[in-house]
Write a protein that holds these residues in place. Structure first.
Motif, short mmCIF file in Angstrom:
data_model
loop_
_atom_site.label_atom_id
_atom_site.label_comp_id
_atom_site.label_asym_id
_atom_site.label_seq_id
_atom_site.Cartn_x
_atom_site.Cartn_y
_atom_site.Cartn_z
N ALA A 1 -4.06 -132.99 115.35
CA ALA A 1 -4.12 -133.93 115.85
C ALA A 1 -5.04 -134.15 117.58
CB ALA A 1 -4.11 -134.81 115.15
N GLY A 2 -6.37 -134.73 117.61
CA GLY A 2 -6.55 -135.53 119.01
C GLY A 2 -7.88 -133.78 119.29
N ASP A 3 -7.41 -132.20 119.33
CA ASP A 3 -8.40 -131.75 119.71
C ASP A 3 -9.61 -131.76 119.21
OD1 ASP A 3 -5.81 -130.62 120.88
OD2 ASP A 3 -5.12 -128.51 118.86
N CYS A 4 -10.49 -131.45 119.84
CA CYS A 4 -11.55 -130.91 119.90
C CYS A 4 -12.55 -129.78 120.15
CB CYS A 4 -12.64 -131.75 120.91
SG CYS A 4 -14.30 -132.63 120.55
N LEU A 5 -12.80 -129.29 119.40
CA LEU A 5 -13.81 -128.14 119.64
C LEU A 5 -15.55 -127.79 119.54
CD1 LEU A 5 -13.35 -124.69 119.72
CD2 LEU A 5 -13.75 -124.55 117.06
N GLN A 6 -15.63 -126.98 121.00
CA GLN A 6 -17.97 -127.32 121.23
C GLN A 6 -18.24 -125.63 120.17
OE1 GLN A 6 -20.23 -128.88 122.80
NE2 GLN A 6 -21.54 -127.63 121.97
N LEU A 7 -18.89 -125.73 119.57
CA LEU A 7 -18.61 -124.52 118.92
C LEU A 7 -20.24 -124.26 119.64
CD1 LEU A 7 -18.22 -126.61 116.21
CD2 LEU A 7 -19.59 -125.04 115.10
N GLY A 8 -20.10 -122.84 119.20
CA GLY A 8 -21.24 -121.94 120.53
C GLY A 8 -21.93 -121.73 119.80
N PRO A 9 -22.83 -120.23 119.94
CA PRO A 9 -23.97 -120.41 119.48
C PRO A 9 -23.91 -120.12 118.32
CG PRO A 9 -23.42 -118.43 121.43
CD PRO A 9 -21.95 -119.36 120.62
N PRO A 10 -24.77 -120.09 116.98
CA PRO A 10 -24.47 -119.98 115.35
C PRO A 10 -24.45 -119.01 114.76
CG PRO A 10 -27.14 -120.58 115.76
CD PRO A 10 -26.56 -120.82 117.42
N VAL A 11 -23.19 -119.27 113.97
CA VAL A 11 -22.58 -117.99 113.27
C VAL A 11 -22.42 -118.52 112.09
CG1 VAL A 11 -21.99 -116.32 115.17
CG2 VAL A 11 -20.32 -118.21 114.88
N GLN A 12 -21.50 -117.79 111.50
CA GLN A 12 -20.41 -118.34 109.60
C GLN A 12 -19.47 -118.78 110.12
OE1 GLN A 12 -21.63 -117.91 106.54
NE2 GLN A 12 -19.95 -118.89 106.04
N CYS A 13 -19.79 -120.11 109.66
CA CYS A 13 -18.48 -121.23 110.15
C CYS A 13 -17.64 -121.43 108.75
CB CYS A 13 -18.88 -122.20 110.73
SG CYS A 13 -19.48 -121.86 112.61
N SER A 14 -16.46 -122.27 108.77
CA SER A 14 -15.31 -121.70 107.93
C SER A 14 -14.45 -123.46 108.79
CB SER A 14 -14.90 -121.34 106.49
OG SER A 14 -15.52 -120.51 106.48
N PHE A 15 -14.34 -124.55 107.53
CA PHE A 15 -13.43 -125.37 108.09
C PHE A 15 -12.47 -124.87 107.22
CE2 PHE A 15 -17.06 -127.42 109.48
CZ PHE A 15 -16.23 -128.79 110.07
N VAL A 16 -11.07 -124.49 107.12
CA VAL A 16 -9.96 -124.41 106.42
C VAL A 16 -8.58 -125.09 106.42
CG1 VAL A 16 -8.69 -121.84 105.84
CG2 VAL A 16 -10.62 -121.76 106.52
N ASN A 17 -7.95 -125.83 105.38
CA ASN A 17 -7.19 -126.53 105.31
C ASN A 17 -5.75 -125.93 104.71
OD1 ASN A 17 -4.41 -128.26 104.92
ND2 ASN A 17 -6.43 -130.23 103.79
N PRO A 18 -5.69 -125.14 105.11
CA PRO A 18 -3.91 -124.07 104.46
C PRO A 18 -2.69 -124.85 103.90
CG PRO A 18 -3.59 -124.43 106.78
CD PRO A 18 -4.89 -125.22 106.82
N ALA A 19 -2.80 -126.33 104.86
CA ALA A 19 -1.62 -126.84 104.45
C ALA A 19 -1.77 -127.92 102.67
CB ALA A 19 -1.88 -128.76 105.18
N ASP A 20 -0.28 -128.74 102.16
CA ASP A 20 -0.27 -129.25 100.82
C ASP A 20 -1.68 -130.58 100.98
OD1 ASP A 20 -0.31 -127.17 99.80
OD2 ASP A 20 2.09 -127.34 100.07
N GLU A 21 -2.05 -130.83 102.31
CA GLU A 21 -2.18 -132.39 102.20
C GLU A 21 -3.64 -132.54 102.97
OE1 GLU A 21 1.08 -134.31 104.61
OE2 GLU A 21 1.85 -134.45 103.32
N ALA A 22 -4.71 -133.24 102.37
CA ALA A 22 -6.12 -133.47 102.87
C ALA A 22 -5.46 -133.77 104.57
CB ALA A 22 -6.56 -134.41 102.20
N ARG A 23 -7.23 -132.89 104.99
CA ARG A 23 -7.26 -133.26 106.67
C ARG A 23 -8.18 -133.95 107.04
NH1 ARG A 23 -1.97 -132.77 106.67
NH2 ARG A 23 -1.76 -130.73 106.69
N ARG A 24 -8.55 -134.67 107.96
CA ARG A 24 -9.63 -136.02 108.16
C ARG A 24 -10.35 -134.38 109.41
NH1 ARG A 24 -10.64 -138.99 104.76
NH2 ARG A 24 -12.17 -139.91 106.02
N ALA A 25 -11.18 -134.88 109.97
CA ALA A 25 -12.20 -134.29 111.01
C ALA A 25 -13.84 -134.83 111.07
CB ALA A 25 -12.32 -133.09 111.05
#
Length: 81
Positions: free
Chosen positions: A51-75
């Motif tokens: 929470a609070g982290d920000c990531l700038q994406l690089g050049p276009p590549v295959q990407c995936s959001f993954v939530n390994p937790a048992d609760e929902a996450r928001r971004a």
């Protein structure tokens, strides 16, 4: 111009949401995690974001959001074009 989405995405528990490189071809995108911990796979690189982290994406590549937790996450996503 940078624009942030006015809504955040909920990533369901134990979910993986993937996008092809073409989804990022004409924009530069940033991910801002607003709750919990979220894993983001950018090609062969794995980022663990809290929470609070920000990531700038690089050049276009295959990407995936993954939530390994048992609760929902928001971004939120921000992009420029």
């Amino acid at each position: 111009m940078v624009r942030c989405s006015n809504w955040s995405r909920s990533i369901f528990p134990r979910a993986r949401v993937s996008y092809p490189p073409s989804a990022f071809t004409f924009q530069h995108q940033q991910i801002w995690v607003t709750s919990g911990t979220l894993v983001f796979e950018e090609g062969e690189v794995t980022h663990t974001l809290n929470a609070g982290d920000c990531l700038q994406l690089g050049p276009p590549v295959q990407c995936s959001f993954v939530n390994p937790a048992d609760e929902a996450r928001r971004a939120s996503t921000c992009w420029d074009w």
